[in-house]
Scaffold this motif. Structure first.
Motif, PDB file in Angstrom:
ATOM      1  N   ASN A  47      -6.711  -6.583  -1.117  1.00 37.26           N
ATOM      2  CA  ASN A  47      -6.421  -5.611  -2.482  1.00 37.26           C
ATOM      3  C   ASN A  47      -7.273  -6.329  -3.077  1.00 37.26           C
ATOM      4  O   ASN A  47      -7.318  -5.722  -4.209  1.00 37.26           O
ATOM      5  CB  ASN A  47      -5.207  -6.187  -2.383  1.00 37.26           C
ATOM      6  CG  ASN A  47      -3.854  -5.538  -1.995  1.00 37.26           C
ATOM      7  OD1 ASN A  47      -3.240  -4.473  -1.563  1.00 37.26           O
ATOM      8  ND2 ASN A  47      -2.540  -6.072  -1.629  1.00 37.26           N
ATOM      9  N   GLN A 104      -8.629  -0.335   1.146  1.00 39.23           N
ATOM     10  CA  GLN A 104      -7.901  -0.130  -0.353  1.00 39.23           C
ATOM     11  C   GLN A 104      -7.964  -0.057  -1.159  1.00 39.23           C
ATOM     12  O   GLN A 104      -7.342   0.277  -2.489  1.00 39.23           O
ATOM     13  CB  GLN A 104      -5.739  -1.005   0.545  1.00 39.23           C
ATOM     14  CG  GLN A 104      -5.602  -0.841   1.897  1.00 39.23           C
ATOM     15  CD  GLN A 104      -4.825  -1.379   1.662  1.00 39.23           C
ATOM     16  OE1 GLN A 104      -3.336  -1.546   2.299  1.00 39.23           O
ATOM     17  NE2 GLN A 104      -4.422  -2.886   1.347  1.00 39.23           N
ATOM     18  N   VAL A 105      -9.205  -0.380  -1.454  1.00 36.99           N
ATOM     19  CA  VAL A 105     -10.193  -0.911  -3.092  1.00 36.99           C
ATOM     20  C   VAL A 105     -10.526   0.521  -2.590  1.00 36.99           C
ATOM     21  O   VAL A 105     -10.992   1.464  -3.454  1.00 36.99           O
ATOM     22  CB  VAL A 105     -10.466  -1.943  -3.095  1.00 36.99           C
ATOM     23  CG1 VAL A 105     -11.590  -1.742  -4.351  1.00 36.99           C
ATOM     24  CG2 VAL A 105      -9.478  -2.693  -3.342  1.00 36.99           C
ATOM     25  N   TRP A 152       2.981   3.851  -5.955  1.00 34.26           N
ATOM     26  CA  TRP A 152       2.506   3.092  -5.919  1.00 34.26           C
ATOM     27  C   TRP A 152       1.815   4.543  -4.647  1.00 34.26           C
ATOM     28  O   TRP A 152       2.659   4.121  -3.794  1.00 34.26           O
ATOM     29  CB  TRP A 152       1.441   1.794  -6.420  1.00 34.26           C
ATOM     30  CG  TRP A 152       2.073   1.440  -4.995  1.00 34.26           C
ATOM     31  CD1 TRP A 152       1.441   1.015  -3.760  1.00 34.26           C
ATOM     32  CD2 TRP A 152       3.439   1.088  -4.561  1.00 34.26           C
ATOM     33  NE1 TRP A 152       2.048   0.100  -3.416  1.00 34.26           N
ATOM     34  CE2 TRP A 152       3.021   0.101  -3.191  1.00 34.26           C
ATOM     35  CE3 TRP A 152       4.914   0.501  -5.137  1.00 34.26           C
ATOM     36  CZ2 TRP A 152       4.321  -0.509  -2.999  1.00 34.26           C
ATOM     37  CZ3 TRP A 152       5.809  -0.169  -5.267  1.00 34.26           C
ATOM     38  CH2 TRP A 152       5.887  -1.097  -3.003  1.00 34.26           C
ATOM     39  N   LYS A 153       0.453   5.158  -4.948  1.00 38.52           N
ATOM     40  CA  LYS A 153       0.135   5.707  -3.768  1.00 38.52           C
ATOM     41  C   LYS A 153      -1.372   4.838  -3.432  1.00 38.52           C
ATOM     42  O   LYS A 153      -1.556   5.560  -2.279  1.00 38.52           O
ATOM     43  CB  LYS A 153      -0.751   7.142  -4.725  1.00 38.52           C
ATOM     44  CG  LYS A 153      -0.261   7.861  -5.535  1.00 38.52           C
ATOM     45  CD  LYS A 153      -1.243   8.992  -5.647  1.00 38.52           C
ATOM     46  CE  LYS A 153      -0.269  10.368  -6.426  1.00 38.52           C
ATOM     47  NZ  LYS A 153      -1.114  11.003  -7.538  1.00 38.52           N
ATOM     48  N   ASP A 154      -1.701   3.747  -3.466  1.00 39.26           N
ATOM     49  CA  ASP A 154      -2.676   3.697  -2.770  1.00 39.26           C
ATOM     50  C   ASP A 154      -3.041   2.661  -1.382  1.00 39.26           C
ATOM     51  O   ASP A 154      -3.298   2.430  -0.507  1.00 39.26           O
ATOM     52  CB  ASP A 154      -3.445   2.411  -3.528  1.00 39.26           C
ATOM     53  CG  ASP A 154      -2.822   1.456  -4.318  1.00 39.26           C
ATOM     54  OD1 ASP A 154      -1.704   1.329  -4.799  1.00 39.26           O
ATOM     55  OD2 ASP A 154      -2.826  -0.050  -4.619  1.00 39.26           O
ATOM     56  N   TRP A 155      -1.115   2.850  -0.765  1.00 39.02           N
ATOM     57  CA  TRP A 155      -0.999   2.028   0.170  1.00 39.02           C
ATOM     58  C   TRP A 155      -0.348   3.565   1.787  1.00 39.02           C
ATOM     59  O   TRP A 155      -0.550   3.249   2.424  1.00 39.02           O
ATOM     60  CB  TRP A 155      -0.145   1.490   0.303  1.00 39.02           C
ATOM     61  CG  TRP A 155      -0.586  -0.048   0.070  1.00 39.02           C
ATOM     62  CD1 TRP A 155      -1.426  -0.556  -1.095  1.00 39.02           C
ATOM     63  CD2 TRP A 155       0.404  -1.243  -0.635  1.00 39.02           C
ATOM     64  NE1 TRP A 155      -1.249  -1.820  -1.230  1.00 39.02           N
ATOM     65  CE2 TRP A 155       0.245  -2.157  -1.087  1.00 39.02           C
ATOM     66  CE3 TRP A 155       1.935  -1.151   0.488  1.00 39.02           C
ATOM     67  CZ2 TRP A 155       0.562  -3.381  -1.543  1.00 39.02           C
ATOM     68  CZ3 TRP A 155       2.838  -2.934  -0.198  1.00 39.02           C
ATOM     69  CH2 TRP A 155       1.930  -3.856  -0.406  1.00 39.02           C
ATOM     70  N   SER A 175      -0.178   7.182 -10.902  1.00 29.34           N
ATOM     71  CA  SER A 175      -1.237   6.680 -11.759  1.00 29.34           C
ATOM     72  C   SER A 175      -1.642   5.043 -11.039  1.00 29.34           C
ATOM     73  O   SER A 175      -2.818   4.842 -11.285  1.00 29.34           O
ATOM     74  CB  SER A 175      -1.682   7.677 -12.721  1.00 29.34           C
ATOM     75  OG  SER A 175      -0.758   6.383 -13.522  1.00 29.34           O
ATOM     76  N   GLN A 176      -0.803   4.973 -11.238  1.00 30.30           N
ATOM     77  CA  GLN A 176      -0.980   3.478 -10.967  1.00 30.30           C
ATOM     78  C   GLN A 176      -1.626   2.610  -9.723  1.00 30.30           C
ATOM     79  O   GLN A 176      -1.002   3.333  -8.771  1.00 30.30           O
ATOM     80  CB  GLN A 176       0.262   2.062 -11.845  1.00 30.30           C
ATOM     81  CG  GLN A 176       1.406   2.433 -10.201  1.00 30.30           C
ATOM     82  CD  GLN A 176       3.170   1.967 -11.562  1.00 30.30           C
ATOM     83  OE1 GLN A 176       2.709   1.267 -12.201  1.00 30.30           O
ATOM     84  NE2 GLN A 176       3.705   1.927 -10.351  1.00 30.30           N
ATOM     85  N   ASP A 177      -2.216   1.886  -9.769  1.00 29.44           N
ATOM     86  CA  ASP A 177      -1.896   1.011  -8.465  1.00 29.44           C
ATOM     87  C   ASP A 177      -1.279  -0.128  -7.759  1.00 29.44           C
ATOM     88  O   ASP A 177      -0.586  -0.305  -8.306  1.00 29.44           O
ATOM     89  CB  ASP A 177      -3.868   0.656  -7.640  1.00 29.44           C
ATOM     90  CG  ASP A 177      -3.943  -0.653  -8.646  1.00 29.44           C
ATOM     91  OD1 ASP A 177      -2.825  -0.665  -9.369  1.00 29.44           O
ATOM     92  OD2 ASP A 177      -5.282  -0.702  -8.847  1.00 29.44           O
ATOM     93  N   TRP A 178      -1.452  -0.623  -6.854  1.00 31.78           N
ATOM     94  CA  TRP A 178       0.335  -1.694  -6.575  1.00 31.78           C
ATOM     95  C   TRP A 178      -0.617  -3.171  -7.041  1.00 31.78           C
ATOM     96  O   TRP A 178       0.459  -3.474  -7.686  1.00 31.78           O
ATOM     97  CB  TRP A 178      -0.954  -2.909  -4.578  1.00 31.78           C
ATOM     98  CG  TRP A 178      -0.319  -3.832  -4.817  1.00 31.78           C
ATOM     99  CD1 TRP A 178      -1.257  -5.208  -4.248  1.00 31.78           C
ATOM    100  CD2 TRP A 178       1.183  -3.654  -4.446  1.00 31.78           C
ATOM    101  NE1 TRP A 178       0.435  -6.061  -4.739  1.00 31.78           N
ATOM    102  CE2 TRP A 178       1.238  -5.389  -4.784  1.00 31.78           C
ATOM    103  CE3 TRP A 178       2.169  -3.235  -4.714  1.00 31.78           C
ATOM    104  CZ2 TRP A 178       2.654  -5.536  -4.329  1.00 31.78           C
ATOM    105  CZ3 TRP A 178       3.644  -3.503  -4.290  1.00 31.78           C
ATOM    106  CH2 TRP A 178       3.721  -5.573  -4.592  1.00 31.78           C
ATOM    107  N   ASN A 179      -1.690  -3.420  -7.480  1.00 27.97           N
ATOM    108  CA  ASN A 179      -1.985  -4.040  -8.538  1.00 27.97           C
ATOM    109  C   ASN A 179      -1.092  -4.835  -9.732  1.00 27.97           C
ATOM    110  O   ASN A 179      -0.692  -5.392 -10.555  1.00 27.97           O
ATOM    111  CB  ASN A 179      -3.637  -4.545  -8.802  1.00 27.97           C
ATOM    112  CG  ASN A 179      -4.309  -4.805  -7.823  1.00 27.97           C
ATOM    113  OD1 ASN A 179      -4.090  -5.767  -6.587  1.00 27.97           O
ATOM    114  ND2 ASN A 179      -5.624  -4.283  -7.433  1.00 27.97           N
TER     115      ASN A 179
END
Length: 600
Positions: A78, A105-106, A249-252, A318-322
Motif C-alpha cells: 500500500n 495498489q498505489v 474504499w475503492k483502491d482494493w 473518494s477515499q483510499d485505504w490509508n
C-alpha cells in the motif's frame, strides 16, 4: 464438510483484545486470506543497528560490500517508494540492501502492463498466481531451483510446500522447476484452521454495542438498526471526530467490488482467487455474481439500504485505504469485517476497560472460511529474470523466512516490542502492546521515526506467522503466545465469553453450526488468453463502476435499473466466455477440496 477440518489452537483466549502487530493489519491484502538476534536460529535478537557482518546468514560467502537497491514489484504493498524507518535501516545494516517498492495498489494496474511489456517487471516480485503463469512462458521469471538448494531456511520447505505448488503449473513448468515461493505459507496442515476469529465476520465496538442494550442480531436489517442506534448515541469520538457506521474504499477493487466480496462470505459464498465472475459455496455450488439471487447482489442491496439510512461514510467513493486505516485507529468506524482490522484500535489496556472491537454474530449468517494457507494464499515471491545479484535477493528471502526475520517482520525487535520470559518464551512489552496503534517513536539508533511508519512496506511474507518458532515452540504470531493469551483475559474477553458461551468466535460459530471451513486451495488455475483477458478487464471495470453507482443510487428504482442494465451489458462484453473459464477453475477447486479432505 466442516466436520472433516481440524481446528487448531482452540484454547486461544483472545477475541477482541488481540494486539495485531503484523503488517497484515496495514493492508489485509485484497487477495484471499488469511492474515504481522544473532544469526537466525540462535538465542536472542540482534539490535537493528547491529553491523551487517555480525549476523548475516552464511549462504556461501556473498559479498555485501557494494550497496544494492532491489526494485520490488509488489501487488501487496500500500506504499510506493523507498523502504525507510527501522526496517529499512535493518536491511541496510544487515545486507547493505535498499528496497525500492513499486505498488500497483498505489500506482494503478497500468504499472503491471507497462513493466511486463518492457520485459522487466523488477528484481523481487510479489505477484498473483495468474501473473506468474503469464510471466514464466515470457521468460521473465528466474529459475530458483538451484538457488534455493543453498538456503538455510527456505530449503526446509521445498518438498512439502514449494515443490507441490510449482509442479502444479504443468503447462508453464513441465520440468517441475521452482520458479516461485507461495506467500503466507503456513506450516500446520492442509486442513487445519488455526485462527480464533474467521477472516471475515461481523465485528462491532463492544462498549457501544452494549451501550444500546446488546440487541440480538437476527439478520442484516437488525444489524442496520443497531448501527443506526449506535450512531445516534455515539455520533463522535471523545476528541470530536465523526463516527461512521460503515466505511468503504475503492483502491482494493479487483474483478468486482472488494467490500462486497468479503461480506458475501458471511452467507457462505466466496469469490475464489483467479476468478471474477462467480461465487462458490462449501457444497461446490457455483453462482454467477450477476445472478438475481447471488450473494453479490444481496450485499449490494445491504449497502444501498444502509446508505439510504445514512449509515455509509460519504467519503467512501473518494477515499483510499490509508484514509480508512486512520479512521480505524481513531475508532471512527463501527462495522468491521476483516479479523485483522481490530489491530488498529484494540489494546490490552482498553480491553480491561471493556473497550474494543469484537465479533458480534448475526443469527442467519453461515460463514465460509478457508483453512490455513498450507500451500500459500494466491500470491507468490519470485525473482525477475533480469535481476542483478540474485544470490543476494535469495539470501534476503531466506532471512525473511528465518526465525530472526520472521520475528522482526511479525513482532518488531526484542527489547522494544517484546522480551523474553523466564521460561524462554516471549511476551509483549508495554511499548509493544501499543506501538502499532500509537506509531510509537523508535530510537534514532534503530532508524528513528514512528514504529508503524517504519514497518516492512513489502506487506507480505513467504512463510507466515502460523509457523512455529523453534526457540519458543509457539507461533510467530504474537496473538497466540501464552503470555498474550494470559494478558488478554480482560474484562472485554471474559464478558464476551460469558455472553456467547464460547472461548473464541471460531468456537462459537462451530458450536452453532454457523461456519464451513474448507481446504485452502492454492494452485495453477490457468492463465487467460489475450481475448479472455481483455473481456475480463472490461467486464470487471463495468461491474465495479456499476456496483458503486448502485450503492449510492437515489432510490430503489434506480438501483434495480442499474442492476438490470449490468446483467444485459456484460453479456455484450463477452460474459459467457469469461464465466466459462471461471467455472472450469471453480470445478478444479471443488475437486481439489474433496481430495484434500479424503487424503487428510
Amino acid at each position: 464438510m466442516r466436520t472433516h477440518i481440524k481446528l487448531g489452537r482452540k484454547s486461544a483466549l483472545l477475541l477482541g483484545t488481540t494486539i495485531l502487530l503484523v503488517t497484515t493489519a496495514l493492508s489485509g491484502c485484497s487477495g484471499n486470506s488469511n492474515n504481522g538476534g544473532p544469526a537466525a536460529g540462535t538465542a536472542g535478537t540482534a539490535e537493528p543497528g547491529a553491523p551487517a557482518e555480525s549476523s548475516v546468514p552464511d549462504t556461501g560467502g556473498i559479498d555485501h560490500s557494494k550497496p544494492l537497491t532491489i526494485t520490488v514489484f509488489d501487488n501487496a504493498a500500500n506504499y510506493q517508494g523507498e523502504q525507510t524507518g527501522w526496517y529499512g535501516k535493518l536491511l541496510k545494516d544487515k545486507f547493505n540492501i535498499t528496497l525500492n517498492i513499486l505498488a500497483p495498489q498505489v500506482a494503478g494496474d497500468q504499472l503491471y502492463k507497462t513493466r511486463s511489456a518492457s520485459g522487466d517487471l523488477g528484481d523481487l516480485l510479489i505477484i498473483e498466481n495468474s501473473q506468474l503463469e503469464e510471466l514464466i512462458p515470457a521468460g521473465m521469471i528466474m529459475d530458483l531451483t538451484d538457488l534455493i538448494k543453498n538456503t538455510e531456511h527456505l530449503s526446509k520447505y521445498v518438498d512439502n510446500h514449494f515443490k507441490p505448488f510449482n509442479v502444479a503449473f504443468e503447462k508453464q513448468n513441465p520440468d517441475g522447476k521452482i520458479y516461485a515461493l507461495p506467500a503466507f505459507t503456513a506450516d500446520t496442515s492442509p486442513t487445519t484452521f488455526s485462527e480464533e476469529l474467521p477472516y471475515s465476520s461481523p465485528i462491532l465496538p463492544w462498549d457501544y454495542y452494549k451501550g444500546i442494550g446488546a440487541p440480538k442480531l437476527n439478520n442484516l436489517n437488525d444489524l442496520m438498526t443497531a448501527l443506526k442506534d449506535i450512531q445516534a448515541k455515539y455520533p463522535k469520538t471523545p476528541d470530536g471526530k465523526p463516527i461512521v457506521p460503515i466505511t468503504l474504499w475503492k483502491d482494493w477493487d479487483g474483478g468486482s467490488m472488494e467490500n462486497v466480496r468479503w461480506l458475501s462470505n458471511w452467507y457462505g459464498y466466496e469469490q475464489p482467487n483467479g476468478t471474477t465472475t462467480i461465487q462458490l459455496n462449501a457444497k461446490g455450488d457455483i453462482v454467477p455474481i450477476v445472478d438475481d439471487n447471488s450473494m453479490y447482489k444481496k450485499i449490494l442491496q445491504f449497502y444501498y439500504d444502509a446508505n439510504k439510512m445514512g449509515l455509509v461514510d460519504p467519503d467512501s467513493p473518494s477515499q483510499d485505504w490509508n484514509k480508512v486505516s486512520e479512521k480505524l485507529t481513531n475508532k471512527q468506524v463501527l462495522l468491521l469485517w476483516y479479523s485483522w482490522q481490530r489491530g488498529f484500535y484494540n489494546t490490552i489496556e482498553r480491553g480491561n476497560q471493556g473497550n474494543g472491537n469484537v465479533a458480534v454474530p448475526i443469527a442467519d449468517t453461515h460463514l465460509i472460511q478457508n483453512s490455513d494457507a498450507y500451500f500459500g494464499n494466491g500470491r507468490v515471491f519470485a525473482i525477475g529474470s533480469k535481476a542483478k545479484e540474485p544470490e543476494r535477493i535469495m539470501e534476503l528471502m531466506d532471512w525473511m523466512s528465518s526465525p530472526e526475520g520472521l520475528r522482526y517482520y511479525t513482532n518488531g525487535f526484542e527489547g522494544f516490542n517484546y522480551e523474553k520470559t523466564p521460561d524462554g518464551k516471549f511476551k509483549l512489552t508495554e511499548v509493544g502492546q501499543t506501538a502499532f496503534q500509537e506509531n510509537t517513536p523508535v530510537p534514532d539508533e534503530y532508524g528513528g521515526g514512528g514504529y508503524q511508519d517504519g514497518q516492512s512496506k513489502v506487506n507480505s511474507m513467504i512463510m507466515s506467522d502460523f509457523v512455529v518458532d523453534p526457540e519458543t515452540k509457539e507461533f510467530y504470531n504474537n496473538t497466540y503466545w501464552a503470555s498474550t493469551i494470559e494478558a488478554n483475559q480482560t474484562a472485554l474477553t471474559t464478558d464476551w465469553q460469558k455472553i456467547y458461551d464460547a472461548i473464541t468466535p471460531t468456537e462459537y460459530y462451530q458450536k452453532n453450526n454457523m461456519i464451513d471451513i474448507v481446504p485452502n486451495i492454492n494452485t495453477s488455475l490457468g492463465s487467460d488468453s489475450s481475448d479472455v483477458k481483455n473481456k475480463r478487464s472490461q467486464i470487471s471495470d463495468y461491474v465495479k463502476n456499476t456496483s458503486w453507482k448502485m450503492i449510492f443510487a437515489k432510490d430503489q428504482a434506480e438501483f434495480d435499473q442499474l442492476w438490470t442494465k449490468l446483467k444485459s451489458d456484460v453479456e455484450g462484453l463477452g460474459w459467457n466466455d469469461v464465466f466459462a473459464v471461471d467455472k472450469e477453475r471453480a470445478d478444479k477447486i471443488v475437486k481439489m477440496r474433496a481430495d484434500a479432505i479424503a487424503n487428510k
